[in-house]
Write a protein that holds these residues in place. Sequence first.
Motif: not given
Length: 68
Positions: A1-5, A41-45, A51-55
């Motif tokens: 899964x990929x998300x944008x931040x 790297x920090x976000x992957x950890x 699962x991120x909320x409010x994708x």
Amino acid sequence: MNIKVTVLVQKEDNWYIAKCIENGVASQGKTIEESISNLREALELYYEDTTPENINVPTFLTTMEIRL
């Protein structure tokens, strides 16, 4: 899964600080690229076991000018 931040990068002394706006995770590096890579790297950890909320929540980021 990929998300944008949304990422904010600011220079503080001799470091670049990269911070994810959506969750407050931050990292640093000697260059912009290094700080972003370290943040990735920090976000992957951070999301490793969740699962991120409010994708799909849009983030609005802007600048403004104020009178001093």
